[in-house]
Design a protein around this motif. Structure first.
Motif, PDB file in Angstrom:
ATOM      1  N   ALA A  42       0.826  -1.210   0.000  1.00 19.78           N
ATOM      2  CA  ALA A  42       0.000   0.000   0.000  1.00 19.78           C
ATOM      3  C   ALA A  42       0.862   1.263   0.000  1.00 19.78           C
ATOM      4  O   ALA A  42       1.206   1.806   1.050  1.00 19.78           O
ATOM      5  CB  ALA A  42      -0.965   0.006   1.175  1.00 19.78           C
ATOM      6  N   TYR A  43       1.201   1.729  -1.189  1.00 20.74           N
ATOM      7  CA  TYR A  43       2.078   2.899  -1.277  1.00 20.74           C
ATOM      8  C   TYR A  43       1.310   4.193  -0.956  1.00 20.74           C
ATOM      9  O   TYR A  43       0.093   4.261  -1.079  1.00 20.74           O
ATOM     10  CB  TYR A  43       2.727   2.969  -2.663  1.00 20.74           C
ATOM     11  N   ASP A  44       2.059   5.216  -0.562  1.00 19.87           N
ATOM     12  CA  ASP A  44       1.451   6.487  -0.171  1.00 19.87           C
ATOM     13  C   ASP A  44       1.181   7.331  -1.412  1.00 19.87           C
ATOM     14  O   ASP A  44       2.051   8.074  -1.878  1.00 19.87           O
ATOM     15  CB  ASP A  44       2.361   7.229   0.798  1.00 19.87           C
ATOM     16  N   CYS A  45      -0.049   7.250  -1.911  1.00 13.88           N
ATOM     17  CA  CYS A  45      -0.403   7.966  -3.137  1.00 13.88           C
ATOM     18  C   CYS A  45      -0.436   9.476  -2.936  1.00 13.88           C
ATOM     19  O   CYS A  45      -0.271  10.240  -3.896  1.00 13.88           O
ATOM     20  CB  CYS A  45      -1.746   7.471  -3.656  1.00 13.88           C
ATOM     21  N   GLY A 265       7.472  -5.144  -3.793  1.00 10.84           N
ATOM     22  CA  GLY A 265       7.231  -4.895  -2.378  1.00 10.84           C
ATOM     23  C   GLY A 265       7.963  -3.666  -1.865  1.00 10.84           C
ATOM     24  O   GLY A 265       8.653  -2.955  -2.603  1.00 10.84           O
ATOM     25  N   GLY A 266       7.812  -3.415  -0.550  1.00 12.17           N
ATOM     26  CA  GLY A 266       8.535  -2.331   0.096  1.00 12.17           C
ATOM     27  C   GLY A 266       7.780  -1.033   0.242  1.00 12.17           C
ATOM     28  O   GLY A 266       8.389   0.034   0.359  1.00 12.17           O
ATOM     29  N   TRP A 267       6.443  -1.083   0.275  1.00 12.83           N
ATOM     30  CA  TRP A 267       5.648   0.150   0.261  1.00 12.83           C
ATOM     31  C   TRP A 267       4.908   0.428   1.567  1.00 12.83           C
ATOM     32  O   TRP A 267       4.127   1.389   1.639  1.00 12.83           O
ATOM     33  CB  TRP A 267       4.639   0.088  -0.896  1.00 12.83           C
ATOM     34  N   VAL A 307      -0.180  -1.671 -22.707  1.00  9.05           N
ATOM     35  CA  VAL A 307      -0.713  -0.900 -21.584  1.00  9.05           C
ATOM     36  C   VAL A 307      -0.131  -1.478 -20.298  1.00  9.05           C
ATOM     37  O   VAL A 307      -0.166  -2.696 -20.082  1.00  9.05           O
ATOM     38  CB  VAL A 307      -2.252  -0.938 -21.541  1.00  9.05           C
ATOM     39  N   VAL A 308       0.403  -0.614 -19.448  1.00 11.83           N
ATOM     40  CA  VAL A 308       0.895  -0.991 -18.127  1.00 11.83           C
ATOM     41  C   VAL A 308       0.008  -0.304 -17.091  1.00 11.83           C
ATOM     42  O   VAL A 308      -0.202   0.910 -17.166  1.00 11.83           O
ATOM     43  CB  VAL A 308       2.363  -0.567 -17.920  1.00 11.83           C
ATOM     44  N   VAL A 309      -0.529  -1.079 -16.153  1.00 10.74           N
ATOM     45  CA  VAL A 309      -1.351  -0.518 -15.079  1.00 10.74           C
ATOM     46  C   VAL A 309      -0.669  -0.819 -13.750  1.00 10.74           C
ATOM     47  O   VAL A 309      -0.390  -1.981 -13.441  1.00 10.74           O
ATOM     48  CB  VAL A 309      -2.780  -1.101 -15.093  1.00 10.74           C
ATOM     49  N   VAL A 310      -0.376   0.216 -12.985  1.00  9.42           N
ATOM     50  CA  VAL A 310       0.268   0.084 -11.680  1.00  9.42           C
ATOM     51  C   VAL A 310      -0.796   0.299 -10.605  1.00  9.42           C
ATOM     52  O   VAL A 310      -1.461   1.341 -10.572  1.00  9.42           O
ATOM     53  CB  VAL A 310       1.407   1.108 -11.517  1.00  9.42           C
ATOM     54  N   ILE A 311      -0.963  -0.699  -9.736  1.00 11.78           N
ATOM     55  CA  ILE A 311      -2.001  -0.645  -8.716  1.00 11.78           C
ATOM     56  C   ILE A 311      -1.406  -0.975  -7.346  1.00 11.78           C
ATOM     57  O   ILE A 311      -0.250  -1.383  -7.236  1.00 11.78           O
ATOM     58  CB  ILE A 311      -3.164  -1.618  -9.030  1.00 11.78           C
ATOM     59  N   SER A 312      -2.179  -0.796  -6.304  1.00 10.42           N
ATOM     60  CA  SER A 312      -1.803  -1.185  -4.949  1.00 10.42           C
ATOM     61  C   SER A 312      -3.078  -1.564  -4.205  1.00 10.42           C
ATOM     62  O   SER A 312      -4.177  -1.200  -4.632  1.00 10.42           O
ATOM     63  CB  SER A 312      -1.084  -0.026  -4.249  1.00 10.42           C
ATOM     64  N   GLU A 313      -2.939  -2.280  -3.084  1.00 12.27           N
ATOM     65  CA  GLU A 313      -4.151  -2.788  -2.436  1.00 12.27           C
ATOM     66  C   GLU A 313      -5.009  -1.674  -1.852  1.00 12.27           C
ATOM     67  O   GLU A 313      -6.227  -1.755  -1.843  1.00 12.27           O
ATOM     68  CB  GLU A 313      -3.820  -3.826  -1.351  1.00 12.27           C
TER      69      GLU A 313
END
Length: 407
Positions: A42-45, A265-267, A307-313
């Motif tokens: 869960a990165y800090d958007c 990982g690492g977020w 297409v590249v989609v970057v997501i997080s939980e």
């Protein structure tokens, strides 16, 4: 010979579960490629896409006195994208040029309506892509269901692969999907002699063909990566880091696979995440170099169809905590990149709200989810692959696709 090595091999070779996806197969768009990058932790958007105007900027800085990214024009300040949003400065040399070329877009206030705020629960929920009010079928991930309606398999025109040690939930299902981590390709759990023993063990059985196919996929990937590693001694490319792995992925997806998944990982930045510099900034810089390297390695022609989609939980709390970090939140920001983005390229798209006061936050703490991820992916898949409503319903049951005109 370890049992886990055999299971890992069979995860590459054999289809899991059952279903009817291939009976409703649809032709994929010629040359279309999709890579989903999952930022686990869960990165800090809020420090990725920074509010830079008026009351929203004031509220952001007051909520994050120790970790707010400085404003444009200040040292290590945000990079203006439009009148409302700025980008983290660590991405100046990687993601910003793609955005300026209209090959990148951002979707804020994105995510799932899952409210557990548990990494594992929410990661599973997103990978499965199933309705939250029903039971979970852990044999059926949404990328595998997509591969099913596209008629895919690792040795056919639509070829899915997860660049991971084990087959992730998102790739589990009826359609055959390969998996192989590329970070340590020189250390394989099964050598050539053991491969021959396993093949002989399953000769004249129902598993003979899946095992043979699994070895064929592995050998082809290893040959491709070995050629790149041999050339690396003549240039400055490092053997470590996401950037190199991303370039390897690009070479494989350009020529061999067209539906990919990787996790990074690492977020989970509860402590000391930093602002314009620091721990999170370093992670952004590494990730940015990776996606930019992926785009470069694909080449102009293939990148137009990718297409590249970057997501997080989920995202993180809008306010910083007592340890100069952030805690588990709700809404996040998705990245969408590709050489063929339509009018969405170079824009921040999707439903948005100005976060100018505590009342605008979800439960007085988080970014709200206004762009539900299954609807967003559904709209993207409809455009990329021309899927019918019935086929989209097979991938994301009961969801109305949200068309953000991404491609």
């Amino acid at each position: 010979m370890q049992r886990r090595d055999l299971l890992k091999l069979l995860a590459v070779a054999a289809p899991l579960g059952g279903g009817t996806g291939r009976l409703m197969a649809a032709p994929a768009a010629d040359g279309a490629r999709l890579l989903v990058v999952f930022l686990r932790g869960a990165y800090d958007c809020a420090n990725l896409l920074v509010p830079i105007s008026g009351a929203a900027s004031d509220f952001y800085r007051s909520a994050r006195p120790g970790i707010a990214v400085p404003m444009p024009g200040e040292a290590n300040g945000a990079l203006p994208l439009d009148g409302d949003w700025g980008l983290h400065p660590a991405l100046a040399g990687s993601l910003l040029p793609l955005f300026q070329k209209k090959q990148a877009a951002f979707i804020p206030f994105a995510g799932t309506n899952d409210l557990t705020r548990s990494h594992f629960e929410t990661q599973d929920s997103i990978e499965l892509g199933q309705a939250l009010d029903g039971g979970r079928d852990y044999r059926s991930g949404f990328l595998n269901r997509l591969a099913g309606v596209l008629g895919g398999g690792p040795l056919t025109a639509v070829a899915p692969i997860a660049f991971t040690d084990q087959l992730p939930l998102v790739m589990r299902g009826e359609a055959k999907a390969a998996n192989m981590a590329l970070g340590n390709v020189g250390r394989q759990g099964i050598d050539a002699r053991q491969s021959q023993v396993i093949a002989a063990m399953y000769r004249d059985t129902a598993l003979a063909q899946p095992v043979a196919e699994g070895f064929a996929v592995r050998d082809e990937v290893l040959r491709s990566v070995k050629a790149e590693m041999d050339a690396a001694s003549r240039n400055a490319m490092t053997a470590k880091g996401f950037e190199l792995v991303a370039r390897r992925m690009a070479r494989l997806m350009k020529d061999r696979f067209d539906l990919g998944f990787v996790d990074v990982g690492g977020w989970d930045t509860h402590v000391g995440q930093g602002a314009g510099t620091g721990y999170l900034a370093t992670r952004f810089e590494e990730l940015g170099r990776g996606v930019a390297g992926f785009a470069e390695e694909m080449g102009e022609a293939a990148w137009r169809d990718t297409v590249v989609v970057v997501i997080s939980e989920f995202g993180r709390t809008f306010r910083e905590n007592g340890n100069k970090g952030t805690d588990h939140g709700h809404g996040t920001v998705y990245w969408v990149l590709g050489g063929g983005l339509a009018q969405a390229g170079g824009r921040v798209v999707g439903e948005q709200v100005a976060l100018t006061q505590p009342g605008a936050l979800f439960q007085n703490r988080d970014h709200p989810v206004l762009n539900e991820y299954r609807a967003v992916f559904g709209g993207l898949f409809a455009r990329m692959y021309g899927l019918s409503p019935a086929q989209l319903d097979h991938v994301f049951g009961g969801v109305a696709p949200k068309d953000l005109a991404l491609v």
